[in-house]
Design a protein around this motif. Structure first.
Motif, PDB file in Angstrom:
ATOM      1  N   THR A   1      12.890 -17.670 -18.943  1.00  0.00           N
ATOM      2  CA  THR A   1      12.057 -17.426 -17.928  1.00  0.00           C
ATOM      3  C   THR A   1      12.773 -16.683 -16.856  1.00  0.00           C
ATOM      4  O   THR A   1      13.984 -17.047 -16.617  1.00  0.00           O
ATOM      5  CB  THR A   1      11.560 -18.897 -17.276  1.00  0.00           C
ATOM      6  OG1 THR A   1      10.888 -19.627 -18.331  1.00  0.00           O
ATOM      7  CG2 THR A   1      10.240 -18.602 -16.346  1.00  0.00           C
ATOM      8  N   LYS A   2      12.053 -15.983 -16.132  1.00  0.00           N
ATOM      9  CA  LYS A   2      12.791 -14.797 -15.352  1.00  0.00           C
ATOM     10  C   LYS A   2      12.257 -15.398 -13.868  1.00  0.00           C
ATOM     11  O   LYS A   2      11.127 -15.425 -13.374  1.00  0.00           O
ATOM     12  CB  LYS A   2      12.296 -13.594 -15.240  1.00  0.00           C
ATOM     13  CG  LYS A   2      12.819 -12.627 -14.141  1.00  0.00           C
ATOM     14  CD  LYS A   2      12.379 -11.404 -14.120  1.00  0.00           C
ATOM     15  CE  LYS A   2      12.631 -10.900 -12.644  1.00  0.00           C
ATOM     16  NZ  LYS A   2      11.899  -9.402 -12.750  1.00  0.00           N
ATOM     17  N   GLY A   3      13.051 -16.518 -13.396  1.00  0.00           N
ATOM     18  CA  GLY A   3      12.680 -17.138 -12.085  1.00  0.00           C
ATOM     19  C   GLY A   3      11.435 -17.914 -12.271  1.00  0.00           C
ATOM     20  O   GLY A   3      11.212 -18.805 -13.013  1.00  0.00           O
ATOM     21  N   VAL A   4      10.452 -17.865 -11.448  1.00  0.00           N
ATOM     22  CA  VAL A   4       9.309 -18.494 -11.373  1.00  0.00           C
ATOM     23  C   VAL A   4       7.915 -17.712 -11.686  1.00  0.00           C
ATOM     24  O   VAL A   4       6.722 -18.253 -11.780  1.00  0.00           O
ATOM     25  CB  VAL A   4       9.012 -19.209  -9.977  1.00  0.00           C
ATOM     26  CG1 VAL A   4       9.974 -20.287  -9.876  1.00  0.00           C
ATOM     27  CG2 VAL A   4       8.875 -18.422  -9.014  1.00  0.00           C
ATOM     28  N   ASP A   5       8.145 -16.409 -11.943  1.00  0.00           N
ATOM     29  CA  ASP A   5       6.927 -15.674 -12.328  1.00  0.00           C
ATOM     30  C   ASP A   5       7.005 -15.541 -13.820  1.00  0.00           C
ATOM     31  O   ASP A   5       8.019 -15.673 -14.692  1.00  0.00           O
ATOM     32  CB  ASP A   5       7.152 -14.319 -11.599  1.00  0.00           C
ATOM     33  CG  ASP A   5       7.170 -14.456 -10.168  1.00  0.00           C
ATOM     34  OD1 ASP A   5       6.313 -15.208  -9.689  1.00  0.00           O
ATOM     35  OD2 ASP A   5       7.822 -13.733  -9.607  1.00  0.00           O
TER      36      ASP A   5
ATOM     37  N   THR B   1       2.668 -16.033  -3.084  1.00  0.00           N
ATOM     38  CA  THR B   1       3.430 -17.141  -3.720  1.00  0.00           C
ATOM     39  C   THR B   1       2.548 -18.626  -3.623  1.00  0.00           C
ATOM     40  O   THR B   1       1.718 -18.872  -2.925  1.00  0.00           O
ATOM     41  CB  THR B   1       4.615 -17.381  -2.654  1.00  0.00           C
ATOM     42  OG1 THR B   1       5.586 -18.181  -3.546  1.00  0.00           O
ATOM     43  CG2 THR B   1       4.421 -17.994  -1.319  1.00  0.00           C
TER      44      THR B   1
ATOM     45  N   PRO C   1      -1.403 -12.927  -8.189  1.00  0.00           N
ATOM     46  CA  PRO C   1       0.050 -13.341  -8.393  1.00  0.00           C
ATOM     47  C   PRO C   1       1.221 -12.767  -7.426  1.00  0.00           C
ATOM     48  O   PRO C   1       2.315 -13.153  -7.094  1.00  0.00           O
ATOM     49  CB  PRO C   1       0.686 -12.658  -9.622  1.00  0.00           C
ATOM     50  CG  PRO C   1      -0.575 -12.231 -10.439  1.00  0.00           C
ATOM     51  CD  PRO C   1      -1.812 -12.018  -9.415  1.00  0.00           C
TER      52      PRO C   1
ATOM     53  N   ALA D   1      13.956 -21.125 -16.693  1.00  0.00           N
ATOM     54  CA  ALA D   1      14.695 -20.479 -15.670  1.00  0.00           C
ATOM     55  C   ALA D   1      16.245 -21.145 -15.543  1.00  0.00           C
ATOM     56  O   ALA D   1      17.070 -20.397 -15.741  1.00  0.00           O
ATOM     57  CB  ALA D   1      14.163 -20.192 -14.315  1.00  0.00           C
TER      58      ALA D   1
END
Lengths: 267, 267, 267
Positions: free
Chosen positions: C139-143, C195, C192, C102
């Motif tokens: 990566t898009k953020g943490v997902d 969090t 998912p 990310a």
């Protein structure tokens, strides 16, 4: 020290009416659950740790709760600043020595905090209280490995040396002030499976000591309310996940009748 | 500003489809509950505060949410860096001035953040909004001591001075942009007994403003969804513990029919 | 690698009996939920990040879990110190590369941690595992934005290069050690939306590897228990809010029969 349903309930009412501001310098793990417990009981929590603001915050608070669960150098400096200001402003202080004995850093930090400004109430589990007086005692992480009874002598010594109330939580909770001891037999064995309920107990000590002239009564009343709410929650809970939420609901709904029916306390 | 069930629902659908990345620099107390609320609504939360990475993170985000609930010097520096980069990249910014007025440090930090980069939406309770315009106003910790109505004039002044939307949460929520005011009458009195639901409201403002061309509509829609989900949760909850969880369930399950049946909003 | 209900259950029993101390240096968002999951399973969690104490803490721990979810410079230094000490003391290490890809800062931090002390188990989602081997992956953020299968080649490369087990979580979970692959097909699509369940998976890897001679089995068993508890929770949950709590209840109540009935795993 005689505590009964009437004295516990009177303090609960005072907290709900006054909504005392409880200033917490506490660990990351429990900030949310601690704030929720204080709100559910009727107090007004604030978390603030910056060296730049802790003195201003504690000056408007009804109690200061210091919890060493996740330490670092700048947080320790803030704890000292806040404690000194609390002492000057006659704001009562609760100290939770989370994990004392597990590492030299924690034990030493707790020693230095107590030496600089003795807390009004020191609340920990038996391993922690023993570790504070006995440098050789070892703690396994943050969970107690000893029954509360094993720490009563250590609690008496700490209480006399620092003129503070020492509260040991366990299956039976003890609040010790010199020779005086109050006991609370409430609670449920599933409670240690929820993280931070010990920290919550310390935070509730903060709410009670903010409205009570007696620190010993405040500590005993906080432990009684913890234990009773825990029992009420355990009757509905299917495990520690739901226990945590029903515990907050029970704190919020706690009535004089609940306390009268459930309190098991002695001197 | 006219908001109705159709405009609210259209934005909920957009969030669920786009799953906008919402970059939060927020306080320790609410990180978990805020992330869960964003996920339940359909957005993709990320928490990042290191000075070394906030600019990179905000550059890939749909919105930046800055919350001053637990400050320290390095976090403030990161807030400024992230805000400047967001402004340059036209990423909308939501600012939550938690506890403004409680200590000079908080009030000053909020002033400096607004002066450096005006937020797209400033969302707080009445005590906080009043404290930002009136240096003499005092806040008790982080909970509001004044009704939302008392801050409408202050909100208008801030909105005009900084060309931003100001959102005041309370029993009635107000979203103010210059002379325009949207009102939302949803919500439940038990909500302030859950820590951080105000912070959650700010985070949801971030999700809505990430998909909406109107910041005023975004703020009003976020407050409507907060209030409606809170009402739905309160119907099932036995107290603030379970309210918190049913609130997340309600956000996740929220339907057009729920909004149509419950929305109480006005211009 | 053959895992079956008997091998999973045997490790659960070992955890409940030994209550291994799991030392977490993890992110602010998940500290509470991670600690609760470890307690519900039967382990003893501790969170400690100070440079002054991480070496002492890890020396008494059964496993070290490093999670880069919310980084800053001093935390990274503590991660390195703890990892070196863990290596010297033969304490197994789990590394969760949250959000690798990310931002350059995260990716680089993960690279440096792996290069300094290869973890025993590296557990991430497909986006993160791919990002570690392919500098160009985003990566898009943490997902995760990719299915677990897409990262199996990357996992094999990482496993061989660093002699570690790589665990990829997704609809199907994979635990990879060189040519060996274990698969777990348990879980629920709502997971998912809570969090930090990925972070919880890493923490449970820590509990399992503390009692298991095989890191591959430990990773696979942890994923099986995660997935099974998630399925049990989803059957009762009305959304991700209640899912989170029923998940903890399920971990606490997990029986041999639950595992036998539900486990879907393969080599």
């Amino acid at each position: 020290m005689r505590i009964d349903a009437g004295t516990v309930w009177a303090d609960v009412v005072k907290i709900r009416e006054a909504a005392p501001l409880v200033h917490n310098i506490t660990n990351y793990v429990v900030m949310n659950s601690t704030a929720n417990a204080l709100l559910a009981l009727g107090a007004s929590p604030v978390m603030a740790h910056a060296e730049e603001e802790v003195e201003d915050m504690v000056a408007i608070a009804g109690a200061l709760v210091i919890n060493v669960g996740t330490l670092s150098a700048s947080w320790i400096r803030s704890m000292h600043r806040a404690a000194r200001r609390a002492q000057a402003a006659k704001v009562p202080i609760v100290l939770d020595p989370v994990g004392a004995g597990a590492t030299p850093y924690r034990t030493q930090t707790v020693h230095e905090l107590i030496a600089a400004v003795p807390p009004t109430i020191l609340r920990g589990n038996a391993s922690e209280i023993n570790a504070i007086v006995a440098a050789e005692a070892r703690t396994k992480g943050v969970d107690s490995t000893a029954p509360a009874e094993s720490a009563i002598d250590a609690a008496r010594r700490l209480s006399r040396a620092h003129s503070c109330v020492v509260c040991i939580s366990g299956a039976t909770d003890y609040a010790v002030e010199g020779e005086e001891v109050a006991q609370v037999h409430n609670g449920h064995p599933m409670m240690p499976r929820v993280t931070g309920l010990g920290c919550t107990a310390s935070a509730l000590c903060g709410a009670f000591v903010a409205v009570s002239p007696s620190a010993l009564a405040a500590a005993a009343h906080a432990m009684a309310v913890m234990g009773i709410a825990g029992e009420m929650a355990a009757e509905k809970a299917g495990g520690p996940g739901t226990l945590q939420l029903y515990f907050l609901d029970a704190l919020y709904n706690l009535s004089e009748a609940d306390i009268a029916r459930r309190l098991r306390a002695g001197g």
